[in-house]
Design a protein around this motif. Sequence first.
Motif, PDB file in Angstrom:
ATOM      1  N   LEU A   1       5.385  -1.667  -2.027  1.00  0.00           N
ATOM      2  CA  LEU A   1       5.189  -3.089  -1.744  1.00  0.00           C
ATOM      3  C   LEU A   1       6.065  -3.539  -0.576  1.00  0.00           C
ATOM      4  CD1 LEU A   1       3.698  -5.648  -2.763  1.00  0.00           C
ATOM      5  CD2 LEU A   1       5.700  -6.113  -4.191  1.00  0.00           C
ATOM      6  N   LEU A   2       7.326  -3.105  -0.572  1.00  0.00           N
ATOM      7  CA  LEU A   2       8.241  -3.470   0.516  1.00  0.00           C
ATOM      8  C   LEU A   2       7.797  -2.859   1.845  1.00  0.00           C
ATOM      9  CD1 LEU A   2      11.697  -3.081  -1.298  1.00  0.00           C
ATOM     10  CD2 LEU A   2      10.597  -5.217  -0.611  1.00  0.00           C
ATOM     11  N   LEU A   3       7.399  -1.598   1.806  1.00  0.00           N
ATOM     12  CA  LEU A   3       6.930  -0.949   3.032  1.00  0.00           C
ATOM     13  C   LEU A   3       5.625  -1.574   3.518  1.00  0.00           C
ATOM     14  CD1 LEU A   3       7.705   2.776   2.115  1.00  0.00           C
ATOM     15  CD2 LEU A   3       8.952   1.324   3.723  1.00  0.00           C
ATOM     16  N   GLY A   4       4.762  -1.960   2.569  1.00  0.00           N
ATOM     17  CA  GLY A   4       3.540  -2.660   2.943  1.00  0.00           C
ATOM     18  C   GLY A   4       3.831  -4.000   3.589  1.00  0.00           C
ATOM     19  N   PHE A   5       4.839  -4.701   3.060  1.00  0.00           N
ATOM     20  CA  PHE A   5       5.264  -5.973   3.661  1.00  0.00           C
ATOM     21  C   PHE A   5       5.761  -5.752   5.087  1.00  0.00           C
ATOM     22  CE2 PHE A   5       9.048  -8.607   4.571  1.00  0.00           C
ATOM     23  CZ  PHE A   5       8.434  -9.835   4.696  1.00  0.00           C
ATOM     24  N   ALA A   6       6.541  -4.676   5.296  1.00  0.00           N
ATOM     25  CA  ALA A   6       7.038  -4.375   6.641  1.00  0.00           C
ATOM     26  C   ALA A   6       5.886  -4.074   7.597  1.00  0.00           C
ATOM     27  CB  ALA A   6       8.006  -3.187   6.591  1.00  0.00           C
ATOM     28  N   CYS A   7       4.894  -3.322   7.125  1.00  0.00           N
ATOM     29  CA  CYS A   7       3.725  -3.013   7.968  1.00  0.00           C
ATOM     30  C   CYS A   7       2.935  -4.276   8.291  1.00  0.00           C
ATOM     31  CB  CYS A   7       2.814  -2.003   7.266  1.00  0.00           C
ATOM     32  SG  CYS A   7       3.534  -0.353   7.118  1.00  0.00           S
TER      33      CYS A   7
ATOM     34  N   PHE B   1      14.821   3.937   2.390  1.00  0.00           N
ATOM     35  CA  PHE B   1      14.432   3.159   3.573  1.00  0.00           C
ATOM     36  C   PHE B   1      13.857   1.805   3.170  1.00  0.00           C
ATOM     37  CE2 PHE B   1      11.426   1.888   6.912  1.00  0.00           C
ATOM     38  CZ  PHE B   1      12.281   1.881   8.010  1.00  0.00           C
ATOM     39  N   ALA B   2      13.048   1.797   2.105  1.00  0.00           N
ATOM     40  CA  ALA B   2      12.482   0.530   1.627  1.00  0.00           C
ATOM     41  C   ALA B   2      13.578  -0.439   1.208  1.00  0.00           C
ATOM     42  CB  ALA B   2      11.533   0.800   0.451  1.00  0.00           C
ATOM     43  N   GLY B   3      14.644   0.080   0.601  1.00  0.00           N
ATOM     44  CA  GLY B   3      15.745  -0.779   0.184  1.00  0.00           C
ATOM     45  C   GLY B   3      16.629  -1.242   1.323  1.00  0.00           C
ATOM     46  N   ASN B   4      16.525  -0.588   2.478  1.00  0.00           N
ATOM     47  CA  ASN B   4      17.344  -0.963   3.638  1.00  0.00           C
ATOM     48  C   ASN B   4      16.514  -1.599   4.752  1.00  0.00           C
ATOM     49  OD1 ASN B   4      20.297   0.152   3.348  1.00  0.00           O
ATOM     50  ND2 ASN B   4      18.972   1.726   2.501  1.00  0.00           N
ATOM     51  N   LEU B   5      15.374  -2.180   4.383  1.00  0.00           N
ATOM     52  CA  LEU B   5      14.481  -2.761   5.392  1.00  0.00           C
ATOM     53  C   LEU B   5      15.143  -3.859   6.208  1.00  0.00           C
ATOM     54  CD1 LEU B   5      10.914  -3.124   3.806  1.00  0.00           C
ATOM     55  CD2 LEU B   5      11.612  -1.729   5.747  1.00  0.00           C
ATOM     56  N   TYR B   6      16.054  -4.602   5.579  1.00  0.00           N
ATOM     57  CA  TYR B   6      16.662  -5.737   6.289  1.00  0.00           C
ATOM     58  C   TYR B   6      17.422  -5.276   7.524  1.00  0.00           C
ATOM     59  CZ  TYR B   6      19.297  -9.972   7.286  1.00  0.00           C
ATOM     60  OH  TYR B   6      19.848 -11.072   7.914  1.00  0.00           O
TER      61      TYR B   6
END
Length: 539
Positions: free
Chosen positions: A21-27, A378-383
């Motif tokens: 979900l987080l990686l999808g948000f980044a994309c 990586f998903a947890g360090n998106l910020y």
Amino acid sequence: MYKGLLRFKSSLFPGMAISLLLLGFACLLFLTLYFARDANTFTQIDSRTYGLLKFTLYQAFLSTILSLLVGVLLAWSLAHQSNFKGRSLLVALFSSSLVLPTLIVVFGLIGIFGRNGWINQAALYLFDHSFGSYLYGLGGILLAHTYLNASFASRALLHGFESIPKEKYKLAKSLNFSLLERFLYVEYPALKSTLLSIGSTIFLLCFSSFAVVLLLGGSPSYNTLEVAIYEAVKLDFDIGLALKLALIQLSISALFVIVSSGFRTGLANLKTAAIEIPWREPKSVQLIQRVIIALFTLFFVLPLIVILIDGIGADFVRIFKETLFIRSLFTSIGLATASSILTVIIALLLSDTRRNFILETRLAKKPFARFLNAMVAFAGNLYLAIPALVMGLGFFLMSQKYEAPMLVWSTAALLSANVLMSLPFALSVLVPVMQKTAQRYDKLVFSLGLGKIQRWIYVEYPYLKSSLGYVFALAFCFSLGDLGIIALFGSDEFSTLPWYLYQLMGSYRNEDAAGVALLLLVLVLSVFIGVPKLFRGKM
């Protein structure tokens, strides 16, 4: 293979779903920015864009070097001066720099080093001479970044110093090492990995610094990419320029996060124990160490004292009668509470998933473990890869494309930014603790056949509650003091305390600004100190 997956499915799949979900948000964010751009504008890197990128990298590099240098000196001094009264209190005070709102720090530094600050006032009184506005520009940016990051770095580096076995110091003494040789051959090897992890984090934080540069830059020549994005959207409404700058910053940040992910380690909640060396340092060395501690303590405490003294004189009755202040206060507390709860839940799920790929007694030996662990990390360090203003610009563009009340978009943007901002620090606290819990109790839990809820009640929570309180307080304070996305969405209808304080400073209502800064400081420190104690005590 599938048997192992099914055995740990309750701790594996929720965290994997959150990661996707987080990686999808980044994309989605990247695609929103990419397809909204003007292709011709994006390919033209003019002299202004090149200058912004050059200065952003330059100030981030200098800030990182200065922060690490001061952090190493302070940690070295504290490690070898372990017996003075108030040392533990001082270390705890330096730890609070992590949650101090940037706006408050800048306000305090202006009170010391600004045109009407204490230094200029003392110089006028003693020598009838003023140093002028020397704070604004590169010097002020470096000063503020060093203030915010050096104490944070020293806290982690102190743990590195104090983890060195006493036998190594005895060997260095028997070999008659000089001070420099002892540092190079005994202390530096123990600090190397921490220096890399701390340095990469500080660089990314300074690279995406917003409030410090906005308030202390002083002129367009000292703008960074973040400030230029803000000005392009809010002042010039040049969305094309903002998109170009956002994509450049996003690309560089993401690349740096990927490159540095191999040596980033836990950065918070470190417990230390003083070095016990059976001989005394030379008096000259002790003097240097004490001077370093005294000077940095003075540098760290004085801006807070300025806020306290100036804030006490504010008219709090008038401040509390202002509708905008009350609205900002409740909005900030509501958003901070929601952000903290979400951060704790997401960090727990991600940490629970990651330990499956770290522990050999679980799934670490599976061929996919390393890749999935890196993906979840990586998903947890998106910020760190998606700076706040870039994220804010993405939400701003989506608000123009999809119909919904601006309040909904503003709230979603702030909650997303606050949670993502807190996650890297939350994971650095919870992942090691949850890993140790699994190592210690997995066999017992499996032999007793405890379910997920029973395991949480009787095994996980008693061991984790102290860390959960720290993470909740950390996320609350980060959210409460952030002046990032709110700079794009802030208005009289939707305002937070940092945005309200920024407006007061911009309109030269210095007395009211001092009062609000003091209230914000007291609120942040109360939560940071009180909430972890509450979790350790009765919960």
